[in-house]
Design a protein around this motif. Structure first.
Motif, PDB file in Angstrom:
ATOM      1  N   TRP A 142       1.026  -2.692   6.993  1.00  0.00           N
ATOM      2  CA  TRP A 142      -0.129  -1.825   6.762  1.00  0.00           C
ATOM      3  C   TRP A 142       0.023  -0.571   7.620  1.00  0.00           C
ATOM      4  O   TRP A 142       0.612  -0.630   8.702  1.00  0.00           O
ATOM      5  CB  TRP A 142      -1.443  -2.514   7.146  1.00  0.00           C
ATOM      6  CG  TRP A 142      -1.877  -3.578   6.208  1.00  0.00           C
ATOM      7  CD1 TRP A 142      -2.481  -3.427   4.998  1.00  0.00           C
ATOM      8  CD2 TRP A 142      -1.747  -4.993   6.417  1.00  0.00           C
ATOM      9  NE1 TRP A 142      -2.737  -4.661   4.427  1.00  0.00           N
ATOM     10  CE2 TRP A 142      -2.294  -5.643   5.283  1.00  0.00           C
ATOM     11  CE3 TRP A 142      -1.234  -5.784   7.447  1.00  0.00           C
ATOM     12  CZ2 TRP A 142      -2.343  -7.011   5.142  1.00  0.00           C
ATOM     13  CZ3 TRP A 142      -1.276  -7.153   7.318  1.00  0.00           C
ATOM     14  CH2 TRP A 142      -1.822  -7.765   6.170  1.00  0.00           C
ATOM     15  N   PRO A 143      -0.484   0.570   7.161  1.00  0.00           N
ATOM     16  CA  PRO A 143      -0.458   1.754   8.011  1.00  0.00           C
ATOM     17  C   PRO A 143      -1.205   1.461   9.313  1.00  0.00           C
ATOM     18  O   PRO A 143      -2.308   0.902   9.274  1.00  0.00           O
ATOM     19  CB  PRO A 143      -1.199   2.820   7.193  1.00  0.00           C
ATOM     20  CG  PRO A 143      -1.427   2.254   5.847  1.00  0.00           C
ATOM     21  CD  PRO A 143      -1.161   0.796   5.888  1.00  0.00           C
ATOM     22  N   GLY A 151       0.815  -1.218   0.000  1.00  0.00           N
ATOM     23  CA  GLY A 151       0.000   0.000   0.000  1.00  0.00           C
ATOM     24  C   GLY A 151       0.847   1.265   0.000  1.00  0.00           C
ATOM     25  O   GLY A 151       1.994   1.283   0.450  1.00  0.00           O
ATOM     26  N   GLU A 152       0.272   2.329  -0.504  1.00  0.00           N
ATOM     27  CA  GLU A 152       0.969   3.604  -0.653  1.00  0.00           C
ATOM     28  C   GLU A 152       1.468   4.187   0.673  1.00  0.00           C
ATOM     29  O   GLU A 152       2.529   4.807   0.727  1.00  0.00           O
ATOM     30  CB  GLU A 152       0.026   4.606  -1.332  1.00  0.00           C
ATOM     31  CG  GLU A 152       0.623   5.971  -1.568  1.00  0.00           C
ATOM     32  CD  GLU A 152      -0.344   6.932  -2.244  1.00  0.00           C
ATOM     33  OE1 GLU A 152       0.070   8.084  -2.478  1.00  0.00           O
ATOM     34  OE2 GLU A 152      -1.494   6.539  -2.545  1.00  0.00           O
ATOM     35  N   TYR A 153       0.734   3.967   1.766  1.00  0.00           N
ATOM     36  CA  TYR A 153       1.073   4.650   3.020  1.00  0.00           C
ATOM     37  C   TYR A 153       1.661   3.756   4.109  1.00  0.00           C
ATOM     38  O   TYR A 153       1.858   4.219   5.226  1.00  0.00           O
ATOM     39  CB  TYR A 153      -0.184   5.341   3.580  1.00  0.00           C
ATOM     40  CG  TYR A 153      -0.798   6.339   2.638  1.00  0.00           C
ATOM     41  CD1 TYR A 153      -0.065   7.413   2.133  1.00  0.00           C
ATOM     42  CD2 TYR A 153      -2.128   6.212   2.236  1.00  0.00           C
ATOM     43  CE1 TYR A 153      -0.634   8.337   1.264  1.00  0.00           C
ATOM     44  CE2 TYR A 153      -2.709   7.130   1.377  1.00  0.00           C
ATOM     45  CZ  TYR A 153      -1.953   8.189   0.895  1.00  0.00           C
ATOM     46  OH  TYR A 153      -2.529   9.096   0.039  1.00  0.00           O
ATOM     47  N   TRP A 154       1.982   2.503   3.818  1.00  0.00           N
ATOM     48  CA  TRP A 154       2.406   1.611   4.888  1.00  0.00           C
ATOM     49  C   TRP A 154       3.678   2.109   5.578  1.00  0.00           C
ATOM     50  O   TRP A 154       3.873   1.895   6.779  1.00  0.00           O
ATOM     51  CB  TRP A 154       2.582   0.168   4.375  1.00  0.00           C
ATOM     52  CG  TRP A 154       3.864  -0.092   3.624  1.00  0.00           C
ATOM     53  CD1 TRP A 154       4.041   0.041   2.287  1.00  0.00           C
ATOM     54  CD2 TRP A 154       5.109  -0.510   4.166  1.00  0.00           C
ATOM     55  NE1 TRP A 154       5.338  -0.277   1.953  1.00  0.00           N
ATOM     56  CE2 TRP A 154       6.016  -0.625   3.095  1.00  0.00           C
ATOM     57  CE3 TRP A 154       5.564  -0.818   5.448  1.00  0.00           C
ATOM     58  CZ2 TRP A 154       7.337  -1.015   3.257  1.00  0.00           C
ATOM     59  CZ3 TRP A 154       6.882  -1.210   5.617  1.00  0.00           C
ATOM     60  CH2 TRP A 154       7.754  -1.303   4.530  1.00  0.00           C
ATOM     61  N   SER A 207      -4.166   1.122   2.929  1.00  0.00           N
ATOM     62  CA  SER A 207      -3.773   2.391   2.297  1.00  0.00           C
ATOM     63  C   SER A 207      -4.805   2.850   1.271  1.00  0.00           C
ATOM     64  O   SER A 207      -5.060   4.051   1.122  1.00  0.00           O
ATOM     65  CB  SER A 207      -2.427   2.241   1.587  1.00  0.00           C
ATOM     66  OG  SER A 207      -1.384   2.101   2.513  1.00  0.00           O
ATOM     67  N   TYR A 247      -4.883  11.825   7.480  1.00  0.00           N
ATOM     68  CA  TYR A 247      -5.370  10.779   6.569  1.00  0.00           C
ATOM     69  C   TYR A 247      -6.894  10.846   6.530  1.00  0.00           C
ATOM     70  O   TYR A 247      -7.559  10.719   7.558  1.00  0.00           O
ATOM     71  CB  TYR A 247      -4.905   9.406   7.038  1.00  0.00           C
ATOM     72  CG  TYR A 247      -3.416   9.207   6.904  1.00  0.00           C
ATOM     73  CD1 TYR A 247      -2.876   8.614   5.765  1.00  0.00           C
ATOM     74  CD2 TYR A 247      -2.544   9.634   7.906  1.00  0.00           C
ATOM     75  CE1 TYR A 247      -1.504   8.441   5.642  1.00  0.00           C
ATOM     76  CE2 TYR A 247      -1.167   9.463   7.785  1.00  0.00           C
ATOM     77  CZ  TYR A 247      -0.658   8.865   6.651  1.00  0.00           C
ATOM     78  OH  TYR A 247       0.707   8.698   6.526  1.00  0.00           O
TER      79      TYR A 247
END
Length: 197
Positions: free
Chosen positions: A134-135, A101-104, A189, A112
């Motif tokens: 994962w974030p 994912g983009e934000y992990w 994300s 967010y």
């Protein structure tokens, strides 16, 4: 021989008789009673403390005029608003693969927001490295996130995390997070949109 009247009556007097069911008015003309049509009373009731003008304070669960009623959006409408992955995660309760994912691993300061309705969900100051891919956050923004029991895996019940405004599936919550809450909001994300400070 002419009759003389010692009693003089007003030529026009209105008297009201009230019964439990209706209200009648009789008009006196000379010595005759002439019934008049019942008069309908109109009035408005206000609850104690209420005002006829609109209040500036509204309950949290009411949506402001002009805002989208997300509960009424069809899958087709969501598909127009979201990418295929975002739709799968948020509307079909999917899960993205760990570490993809983009934000992990993002460290950018900001807030967010929900990818579906733009509600602020988590502050970057509550984000921590959980090592899960994962974030992860230990606390949401206000009451903008809710949770419910997820029994999709029978032998492993979990608490699903949802956006409180549009019911988008965000991820799951666990009790292995850091102080001060001890919670770990494990979020996809694809369900988020970072707005940097």
């Amino acid at each position: 021989m002419a009759l003389s009247h010692s009693l003089s009556l007003p030529t026009r007097t209105t008297t009201t008789y009230i019964t439990p069911k209706t209200q009648f008015h009789f008009l006196f003309k000379s010595k005759f009673l002439v019934p008049k049509k019942p008069r309908t009373l109109s009035f408005s009731l206000h609850a104690m403390g209420a005002s006829s003008s609109s209040s500036s304070q509204k309950p949290d669960n009411l949506q402001e005029a002009g805002r989208v009623d997300y509960a009424s959006l069809s899958d087709g409408e969501w598909k127009k608003r979201l990418t295929e992955e975002q739709f799968y995660i948020t509307r079909q309760k999917g899960t993205e693969r760990a570490f993809t994912g983009e934000y992990w691993n993002t460290k950018t300061p900001g807030t967010y927001h929900c990818i579906c309705c733009d509600t602020p969900l988590f502050e970057s100051s509550t984000k921590f490295d959980s090592g899960t891919g994962w974030p992860s956050y230990y606390q949401p923004v206000g009451n903008n996130v809710k949770s419910k029991l997820d029994l999709s895996i029978i032998f492993m019940p979990r608490q699903e995390v949802l956006c409180a405004v549009c019911d988008a599936h965000l991820g799951h919550i666990f009790d292995d997070g850091p102080p001060p809450t001890g919670k770990r909001y494990c979020i996809n994300s694809a369900a988020l949109k970072l707005k940097p400070k």
